[in-house]
Scaffold this motif. Sequence first.
Motif, mmCIF file in Angstrom:
data_model
loop_
_atom_site.group_PDB
_atom_site.id
_atom_site.type_symbol
_atom_site.label_atom_id
_atom_site.label_comp_id
_atom_site.label_asym_id
_atom_site.label_seq_id
_atom_site.Cartn_x
_atom_site.Cartn_y
_atom_site.Cartn_z
ATOM 1 N N VAL A 56 -7.586 12.820 -3.412
ATOM 2 C CA VAL A 56 -7.503 11.422 -2.985
ATOM 3 C C VAL A 56 -8.592 11.135 -1.974
ATOM 4 C CG1 VAL A 56 -6.058 9.704 -1.833
ATOM 5 C CG2 VAL A 56 -5.026 11.337 -3.433
ATOM 6 N N GLY A 58 -5.300 2.791 -4.410
ATOM 7 C CA GLY A 58 -5.466 4.229 -4.306
ATOM 8 C C GLY A 58 -6.725 4.682 -5.029
ATOM 9 N N CYS A 106 -8.590 5.668 1.541
ATOM 10 C CA CYS A 106 -8.475 4.348 0.932
ATOM 11 C C CYS A 106 -7.407 3.537 1.654
ATOM 12 C CB CYS A 106 -8.127 4.475 -0.555
ATOM 13 S SG CYS A 106 -6.781 5.636 -0.917
ATOM 14 N N LEU A 146 0.227 8.986 -2.119
ATOM 15 C CA LEU A 146 -0.596 9.339 -3.274
ATOM 16 C C LEU A 146 -1.018 10.810 -3.286
ATOM 17 C CD1 LEU A 146 -1.894 8.378 -5.867
ATOM 18 C CD2 LEU A 146 -3.860 7.554 -4.537
ATOM 19 N N ASP A 176 0.829 -1.201 0.000
ATOM 20 C CA ASP A 176 0.000 0.000 0.000
ATOM 21 C C ASP A 176 0.872 1.262 0.000
ATOM 22 O OD1 ASP A 176 -1.884 1.939 0.371
ATOM 23 O OD2 ASP A 176 -2.280 1.460 2.473
ATOM 24 N N THR A 219 -0.588 4.367 -0.504
ATOM 25 C CA THR A 219 -1.542 5.478 -0.521
ATOM 26 C C THR A 219 -1.107 6.641 0.353
ATOM 27 O OG1 THR A 219 -2.871 4.360 1.187
ATOM 28 C CG2 THR A 219 -3.525 4.040 -1.094
#
Length: 411
Positions: free
Chosen positions: A247, A254, A250, A178, A173, A175
């Motif tokens: 974003v 993503g 999450c 992101l 992950d 994210t």
Amino acid sequence: GNDRRVIAVDVPLCYAPDAYDGIELSGWATHELLQKPGSSPPDLLDEIRREFGAAPFDEESAHELSAAECIAVRDQCVETARRVGELGCSLIRKHPWDLAIVCFSSTHRGGHLLWDRKIRKGRTTDVQLEKIANALRDIYIACDTAVGRLVDQAGDDAAVMVFALHGMGPNNDRTSMLPEMLARVLGEGRDGEQPARRTRLTDRLRKLVPDELRARVKQRLPQVMQDRLTLHWRSSGLDWSRTEAFVVFCDLDGYIRINLRGRERDGIVPVERYRSLCERIAEDLRTFKDADTGEALVSEIGFAEQIFADGPMRQYLPDIVVRWNASAAALHRCVVSDSFGSIAWPTPGRHPLGRSGNHRRRGFVIGAGGPFADMRNPGDAHVLDLAPTALDLLGVPQPASFQGRSLLRES
């Protein structure tokens, strides 16, 4: 209608059941909760608490764990597996049933927090290292033992399915990076422009508080307050008049939404630019790679119309879904893009949320006893096949809306 009797224990992510002619316990020992534990009949929950105690799981710790905390997670998971198994055996013994489903969340919690024994904070003794090295195995042994007792309690003629809806593996992950990746792609803060997210004094003060303390304080607040705080920290600093995409909260994959005019409250992107903006974001995100290995961060990117069926709720789903490369994200020191510069990984060698393991798409299913005894390997089963198989075992017709097939029938 039919007269089949059901016992259900801790099916994950369910709301508390309304009273009906069946035995159901929800949220007693689950990894995550949608709402407080409940039962059918309603007084069953109090009866279970008197006999088996309070819910054995607390909330997952969303921060890096020390060795002692890792061992405590192992002990809690092993004890929870034992108690859930005893509870399932008790309900099967006391109540008539045609279908019984007992869910174990210990492997889920353990898989997230104990996948990699090298990823933790602080000093670790040799004794602690040995315990952590076998921690996940200990949890699986505890679950396996509990399943064996359930099978014995069910009797020799019972058909048994043991399954996991997904697997586990190294946490890939990314994210946490992101939002900054998206900001670079959208050009925010570049070429002398002011960024679309304002830097606030409260943001700077929040970063001074250790993640562990923030997580512990937040867990003690009512759920509605937790949700409001999460929304505030993630979105209140955005200048919506200049934010083209953002974003969405999450985990693992993503999620990005376009600030679309006419759909979002303060939408600025016209409909005619929607598709081209999605494609540009996807193309530019693919340019990011690990600074040391050159490995791409992104495995694949999908758009809403490719992934989700049309329906009234699709407008609430992400416009762009980013699937990350399968390698462990904690191995990053820094990620780079020839077009958008470098971004440092927040906790080199570790994952910022403490999860060394995370979900994988493939799970498993094992069938034994009854009609399973003489059947051949069904090959690639799908999660949608589980309910049709259970109905087939019960002699209940499959609704026309079901997309799966019974594993007991030839394809």
